[in-house]
Enzyme design. Structure first.
Site, mmCIF file in Angstrom:
data_model
loop_
_atom_site.group_PDB
_atom_site.id
_atom_site.type_symbol
_atom_site.label_atom_id
_atom_site.label_comp_id
_atom_site.label_asym_id
_atom_site.label_seq_id
_atom_site.Cartn_x
_atom_site.Cartn_y
_atom_site.Cartn_z
ATOM 1 N N LYS A 168 -16.467 48.218 -69.634
ATOM 2 C CA LYS A 168 -15.741 48.231 -68.360
ATOM 3 C C LYS A 168 -14.270 47.892 -68.596
ATOM 4 O O LYS A 168 -13.876 47.479 -69.690
ATOM 5 C CB LYS A 168 -16.362 47.223 -67.396
ATOM 6 C CG LYS A 168 -16.277 45.780 -67.870
ATOM 7 C CD LYS A 168 -16.913 44.833 -66.880
ATOM 8 C CE LYS A 168 -16.816 43.383 -67.375
ATOM 9 N NZ LYS A 168 -17.369 42.423 -66.390
ATOM 10 N N TYR A 187 15.790 33.135 -70.297
ATOM 11 C CA TYR A 187 15.944 32.732 -68.912
ATOM 12 C C TYR A 187 15.709 31.234 -68.743
ATOM 13 O O TYR A 187 14.744 30.671 -69.256
ATOM 14 C CB TYR A 187 14.959 33.493 -68.023
ATOM 15 C CG TYR A 187 15.317 34.946 -67.842
ATOM 16 C CD1 TYR A 187 16.472 35.330 -67.177
ATOM 17 C CD2 TYR A 187 14.483 35.944 -68.346
ATOM 18 C CE1 TYR A 187 16.792 36.664 -67.008
ATOM 19 C CE2 TYR A 187 14.791 37.285 -68.183
ATOM 20 C CZ TYR A 187 15.955 37.640 -67.508
ATOM 21 O OH TYR A 187 16.275 38.969 -67.346
#
Length: 367
Positions: free
Chosen positions: A35, A256
């Site tokens: 899956k 950042y």
């Protein structure tokens, strides 16, 4: 030239891990769970690689099953969440799928449907996970109704899912298993209970079928590794390269927010990989990577398309140096996706299935 980030998929390792799952339970059959696009590895390629070994595959939904059938995969496919609408039963029949029934409405829809041939059904019991499945007190009645309609349902199995099989000492697991064993005995039902951790560590949970999932892709699902799980081999290597190098004075910040500051004169490598590729933006400073097969660590916040690593103790590393975010480096060194996931406060499932489509998959070993 193409961006250097790539997900290398070792299909020989996939087959090795499947055989390991199978060998842990020689009296069970192992349905290969593929899956979520085979946990990010590519469902069609992985199904093709396992087609000669696996007697069945398991997916979450009809769309995943249809993609396999369109790729000429003829192996039986189990729909782990069953149908989401009554109209899907026609497609279940057309695609020759096996159906999990976990809800009253699904049962009623199947019993009202008239298939040309009976549909194999796995009846799911909620043994304590409290997601999908019938309460244990209802299971015998549901089983009897299916057994009384052989023109609609056939090859009945009892299934469930364990909440804590990854813990090698778990009272909750034992309670679940005792409940399930009691039901299976009363119904004389073939079973499918064992997920990856139960396949590896709980032989008493092995049934007619087991459901190895994440272990197929080389991730250890156990809280504490055992002899079998240590033999798992990584299937995906997320590989990139250094695309720039920066020289920093002590105290200068990277990325950042300036989260990482150089504790000494430092060399920083910029890597072509970021959260826009699926790498976890929550990775902390110190999250390991391999550069030219040597361990170093992330320094600074992950950006959308790039991340930065500390090269100060790797003087030979430079632009073009190989970077392995997880998996196997060219020199054979391995960085486990489980270790990376730990630093990101997440699971290997999330990292593997989260690698985005813009990252090319490159397959090794014949499909």
């Amino acid at each position: 030239m193409a961006r250097p980030l790539i997900a290398d998929i070792d299909l020989d390792a996939l087959r090795h891990n499947y055989r390991l799952a199978r060998d842990q339970a020689p009296h069970s059959r192992a349905v290969a769970v593929i899956k979520a696009d085979a946990y990010g590895h590519g469902a069609v390629a992985c199904a093709q690689a396992l087609e000669a070994l696996a007697p069945a595959f398991a997916v979450a939904c009809l769309e995943e099953a249809q993609a396999l059938r369109e790729a000429s995969i003829t192996t039986p496919i189990v729909l782990l969440e069953g149908i989401f609408a009554t109209a899907e039963l026609e497609h279940v029949e057309t695609l020759d799928l096996w159906l999990v029934i976990h809800s009253d409405w699904q049962l009623e829809a199947l019993l009202a449907y008239c298939p040309a041939h009976p549909i194999p059904v796995w009846l799911k019991v909620d043994s304590g996970m409290h997601r999908l499945g019938f309460p244990p007190a209802q299971v015998e009645a549901m089983w009897a109704r299916l057994a009384a309609a052989p023109e609609r349902a056939c090859d009945l199995h009892l299934m469930s899912h364990f909440a804590s099989a990854d813990a090698l000492q778990s009272a909750d697991f034992r309670r679940q298993l005792e409940l399930l064993d009691d039901l299976a005995i009363r119904l004389a039902a073939p079973t499918c209970f064992a997920n990856s951790p139960a396949t590896l560590a709980w032989p008493e949970a092995h049934g007619a079928w087991n459901r190895p999932g994440v272990m197929l892709y080389g991730s250890d699902p156990l809280e504490a590794s055992n002899e079998a799980s240590r033999r798992l081999t990584p299937v995906m290597t997320l590989r990139s390269a250094i695309i720039a190098v920066r020289e920093l004075a002590a105290g200068e910040a990277v990325g950042y927010g300036g989260r990482w500051r150089a504790p000494r004169p430092s060399r920083i490598g910029v890597v072509a990989c970021g959260y826009g590729d699926g790498y976890d933006r929550h990775a902390v400073d110190g999250t390991p990577v391999l550069v030219d097969g040597q361990r170093t660590a992330i320094a600074g916040k992950v950006s959308m398309d790039m991340l930065t690593v500390d090269l100060t103790d790797l003087p030979e590393a430079d632009i073009g140096s190989e970077v392995v975010l997880w998996g196997r480096a060219t020199n054979g060194q391995i960085l486990s996706v489980d270790e990376v996931a730990h630093h990101c406060d997440t699971l290997s499932y999330t990292l593997l299935s989260g690698v985005l489509p813009r990252v090319p998959r490159r397959y090794h070993g014949a499909h």
